[in-house]
Design a protein around this motif. Structure first.
Motif, PDB file in Angstrom:
ATOM      1  N   ASP A  11      42.777  59.442  30.756  1.00  0.00           N
ATOM      2  CA  ASP A  11      43.032  58.014  30.424  1.00  0.00           C
ATOM      3  C   ASP A  11      42.480  57.201  31.682  1.00  0.00           C
ATOM      4  N   THR A  12      42.925  57.467  32.829  1.00  0.00           N
ATOM      5  CA  THR A  12      42.734  56.816  33.956  1.00  0.00           C
ATOM      6  C   THR A  12      41.330  56.726  34.248  1.00  0.00           C
ATOM      7  N   LEU A  13      40.616  57.830  34.254  1.00  0.00           N
ATOM      8  CA  LEU A  13      38.985  57.748  34.543  1.00  0.00           C
ATOM      9  C   LEU A  13      38.266  56.994  33.489  1.00  0.00           C
ATOM     10  N   LEU A  14      38.820  57.130  32.123  1.00  0.00           N
ATOM     11  CA  LEU A  14      38.210  56.015  31.212  1.00  0.00           C
ATOM     12  C   LEU A  14      38.550  54.913  31.569  1.00  0.00           C
ATOM     13  N   ALA A  15      39.486  54.436  31.766  1.00  0.00           N
ATOM     14  CA  ALA A  15      39.772  52.859  32.413  1.00  0.00           C
ATOM     15  C   ALA A  15      39.018  52.434  33.510  1.00  0.00           C
ATOM     16  N   ASN A  16      38.724  53.301  34.357  1.00  0.00           N
ATOM     17  CA  ASN A  16      37.891  52.867  35.582  1.00  0.00           C
ATOM     18  C   ASN A  16      36.539  52.655  35.177  1.00  0.00           C
ATOM     19  N   ILE A  17      36.048  53.738  34.458  1.00  0.00           N
ATOM     20  CA  ILE A  17      34.572  53.689  33.857  1.00  0.00           C
ATOM     21  C   ILE A  17      34.412  52.230  33.198  1.00  0.00           C
ATOM     22  N   ILE A  18      35.131  52.058  32.074  1.00  0.00           N
ATOM     23  CA  ILE A  18      35.200  50.797  31.142  1.00  0.00           C
ATOM     24  C   ILE A  18      35.279  49.348  32.260  1.00  0.00           C
ATOM     25  N   HIS A  19      36.369  49.585  32.873  1.00  0.00           N
ATOM     26  CA  HIS A  19      36.732  48.124  33.574  1.00  0.00           C
ATOM     27  C   HIS A  19      35.594  47.739  34.697  1.00  0.00           C
ATOM     28  N   SER A  20      35.306  49.002  35.346  1.00  0.00           N
ATOM     29  CA  SER A  20      34.234  48.628  36.350  1.00  0.00           C
ATOM     30  C   SER A  20      32.741  48.073  35.872  1.00  0.00           C
ATOM     31  N   SER A  21      32.564  48.814  34.665  1.00  0.00           N
ATOM     32  CA  SER A  21      31.424  48.316  34.116  1.00  0.00           C
ATOM     33  C   SER A  21      31.610  46.812  33.713  1.00  0.00           C
ATOM     34  N   SER A  49      26.799  61.334  31.033  1.00  0.00           N
ATOM     35  CA  SER A  49      26.350  60.858  32.603  1.00  0.00           C
ATOM     36  C   SER A  49      27.472  60.196  33.206  1.00  0.00           C
ATOM     37  N   LEU A  50      28.137  59.329  32.628  1.00  0.00           N
ATOM     38  CA  LEU A  50      29.207  58.661  33.151  1.00  0.00           C
ATOM     39  C   LEU A  50      30.315  59.639  33.469  1.00  0.00           C
ATOM     40  N   ASN A  82      25.422  48.145  42.684  1.00  0.00           N
ATOM     41  CA  ASN A  82      26.222  48.425  44.029  1.00  0.00           C
ATOM     42  C   ASN A  82      27.776  48.140  43.705  1.00  0.00           C
ATOM     43  N   GLY A  83      28.098  47.234  42.889  1.00  0.00           N
ATOM     44  CA  GLY A  83      29.488  47.159  42.641  1.00  0.00           C
ATOM     45  C   GLY A  83      30.457  48.294  42.096  1.00  0.00           C
ATOM     46  N   ARG A  84      29.413  48.986  41.010  1.00  0.00           N
ATOM     47  CA  ARG A  84      30.111  50.092  40.465  1.00  0.00           C
ATOM     48  C   ARG A  84      30.246  51.480  41.474  1.00  0.00           C
ATOM     49  N   LEU A  85      29.056  51.569  42.061  1.00  0.00           N
ATOM     50  CA  LEU A  85      29.170  52.477  43.294  1.00  0.00           C
ATOM     51  C   LEU A  85      30.391  52.183  44.270  1.00  0.00           C
ATOM     52  N   THR A  86      30.366  50.772  44.854  1.00  0.00           N
ATOM     53  CA  THR A  86      31.338  50.567  45.729  1.00  0.00           C
ATOM     54  C   THR A  86      32.830  50.906  44.986  1.00  0.00           C
ATOM     55  N   ARG A  87      33.188  50.570  43.950  1.00  0.00           N
ATOM     56  CA  ARG A  87      34.391  50.949  43.327  1.00  0.00           C
ATOM     57  C   ARG A  87      34.586  52.452  43.114  1.00  0.00           C
ATOM     58  N   LEU A  88      33.701  53.107  42.931  1.00  0.00           N
ATOM     59  CA  LEU A  88      33.844  54.588  42.844  1.00  0.00           C
ATOM     60  C   LEU A  88      34.013  55.437  44.156  1.00  0.00           C
ATOM     61  N   LEU A  89      33.403  54.759  45.365  1.00  0.00           N
ATOM     62  CA  LEU A  89      33.593  55.106  46.792  1.00  0.00           C
ATOM     63  C   LEU A  89      35.168  54.666  46.987  1.00  0.00           C
ATOM     64  N   THR A  90      35.883  53.673  46.719  1.00  0.00           N
ATOM     65  CA  THR A  90      36.894  53.239  46.907  1.00  0.00           C
ATOM     66  C   THR A  90      37.862  54.100  46.266  1.00  0.00           C
ATOM     67  N   ASP A  91      37.750  54.286  44.848  1.00  0.00           N
ATOM     68  CA  ASP A  91      38.699  55.566  44.361  1.00  0.00           C
ATOM     69  C   ASP A  91      38.699  56.627  45.040  1.00  0.00           C
ATOM     70  N   MET A 105      32.010  60.427  37.143  1.00  0.00           N
ATOM     71  CA  MET A 105      33.290  60.202  37.679  1.00  0.00           C
ATOM     72  C   MET A 105      33.772  61.486  38.228  1.00  0.00           C
ATOM     73  N   LEU A 106      33.470  62.790  37.616  1.00  0.00           N
ATOM     74  CA  LEU A 106      33.954  63.951  38.098  1.00  0.00           C
ATOM     75  C   LEU A 106      33.353  64.655  39.234  1.00  0.00           C
ATOM     76  N   ASP A 107      32.234  64.268  39.548  1.00  0.00           N
ATOM     77  CA  ASP A 107      31.697  64.541  40.769  1.00  0.00           C
ATOM     78  C   ASP A 107      32.294  63.567  41.956  1.00  0.00           C
ATOM     79  N   ALA A 108      32.447  62.396  41.618  1.00  0.00           N
ATOM     80  CA  ALA A 108      33.128  61.678  42.544  1.00  0.00           C
ATOM     81  C   ALA A 108      34.518  61.850  42.895  1.00  0.00           C
ATOM     82  N   LEU A 109      35.245  62.025  41.702  1.00  0.00           N
ATOM     83  CA  LEU A 109      36.477  62.625  41.789  1.00  0.00           C
ATOM     84  C   LEU A 109      37.159  63.868  41.328  1.00  0.00           C
TER      85      LEU A 109
END
Length: 378
Positions: free
Chosen positions: A51-61, A97-98, A223-232, A102-106
């Protein structure tokens, strides 16, 4: 002058006395959240992560104005996490791919969270971000995918009036392309080394990561989506917690304009980034509070359902009670509203409401007649 043009860039400073109370609150709520969720079973933890990863993907986009198919992304995440679904939705190359991104970054283990960051890994994330049909459209527009941006100046521009391309407003300009590799190497080295720096608060490290990477703006897009991924990733590393319990992108989306405003202000300023870190900590804390509120609502529902014999309820009665538990009908539900929600006759609605009062599920409010409403007996 942009912040990256300062002679001492990127040696950021901040006012510790201003941040201290916010940091205490964030750490308190982080601990509270981790404590609340520490007794989850393996399956519950997987579903929470899903649920959390889904929320991050959808809202970051969504922050970037891109609307994804949430059902498809959820099915891809569930498939990668090994979560079974009763009615899985059709997956796509993009959603798969998305999920991989997420699972590679987290990653799912705390040990894997410590894997060093590299430019190769960031470029791999970028390719995953623009896979499938989305990637083809970007390639057709000469936007580099899986590569650093081209030689053209990287600028963030808006226009005061629709169609008036002669009156642009320049919000930000990134460092020049010829220095980008050196700047990125410096950032990546700092990111890896700062993980071991006990003098740097891990939450501040996440805030610095966010501002620093988005200021470098190393890609043509994303850039914004990669930035938020690095932040997570930085937040997960700081918590030593692979199970993600909250989605900061949700709160950023809710405060999108102030997000852009504070970034623009700080990027036009000097190396004191206190204002950015205040905004970051406040937004992170709101994410934690929102998740804690959701947990409390779930617990309240559980306690409520355990307080009486559910076998005595019809499916219509259960449906209405769930609507009330979800916060609908704040003033209570009347007989007419019960009819519409449950799709029953007036006489049946009256009988159902009387039965729910007998069971102790509802209490009556109002003086009677048309003003009578029924609220949860909490």
């Amino acid at each position: 002058m942009w912040i990256w043009q300062e002679a001492d860039w990127p040696n950021f400073t901040w006012q510790s006395d201003v941040l201290a109370p916010l940091l205490r609150e964030v750490h308190f709520n982080q601990g509270l959240l981790l404590g609340r969720m520490s007794h989850q079973s393996k399956d519950e933890a997987l579903n929470t992560t899903l649920d959390t990863l889904l929320a991050n993907i959808i809202h970051s986009s969504a922050i970037e104005g891109e609307k994804l198919n949430a059902f498809s992304v959820r099915s891809s995440l569930a498939n990668k996490l090994g979560v079974s679904e009763s009615e899985p939705y059709a997956r796509s190359e993009q959603s798969d791919s998305l999920a991989d991104l997420m699972l590679d970054a987290l990653p799912s283990s705390t040990e894997s969270l410590k894997a060093p960051l590299s430019l190769k890994r960031i470029l791999h994330w970028h390719r995953l971000l623009f896979s499938g049909d989305a990637g083809q459209s970007y390639l057709s527009n000469d936007i580099l995918v899986g590569q650093l941006r081209g030689e053209s100046p990287m600028q963030v521009i808006s226009y005061q009036k629709r169609g008036r391309i002669d009156r642009p407003t320049l919000h930000f300009e990134a460092p020049a392309r010829e220095r980008l590799e050196a700047d990125l190497t410096y950032f990546i080295d700092w990111f890896n080394q700062s993980l071991l720096d006990e003098s740097l608060d891990p939450v501040l490290r996440a805030g610095i990561t966010h501002l620093w990477f988005v200021t470098l703006h190393p890609m043509d897009d994303g850039n914004g989506r990669l930035t938020r991924l690095l932040t997570d990733l930085a937040l997960a590393q700081g918590e030593s917690q692979s199970i993600r319990l909250y989605a900061m992108s949700v709160s950023i989306l809710e405060n999108r304009q102030s997000y852009y405003d504070v970034l623009e202000s700080v990027q036009k300023g000097q190396l004191d980034i206190t204002d950015w870190l205040v905004w970051f900590l406040q937004t992170l804390n709101q994410s934690l509070l929102n998740t804690l509120a959701d947990i409390e609502q779930t617990l309240s529902k559980t306690r409520y359902w355990q307080s009486f014999d559910q076998t005595q309820l019809s499916k219509e009665q259960s449906k209405v009670l769930n609507r009330l538990l979800d916060g609908d009908f704040e003033l209570g539900i009347n007989s007419g509203q019960y009819q519409k929600v449950a799709k029953v006759s007036r006489a049946t609605a009256t009988r159902h409401l009387a039965h729910l009062m007998e069971l102790g599920c509802l209490v009556k409010t109002g003086a009677g007649g048309r003003s009578t409403r029924y609220k949860l007996n909490l």
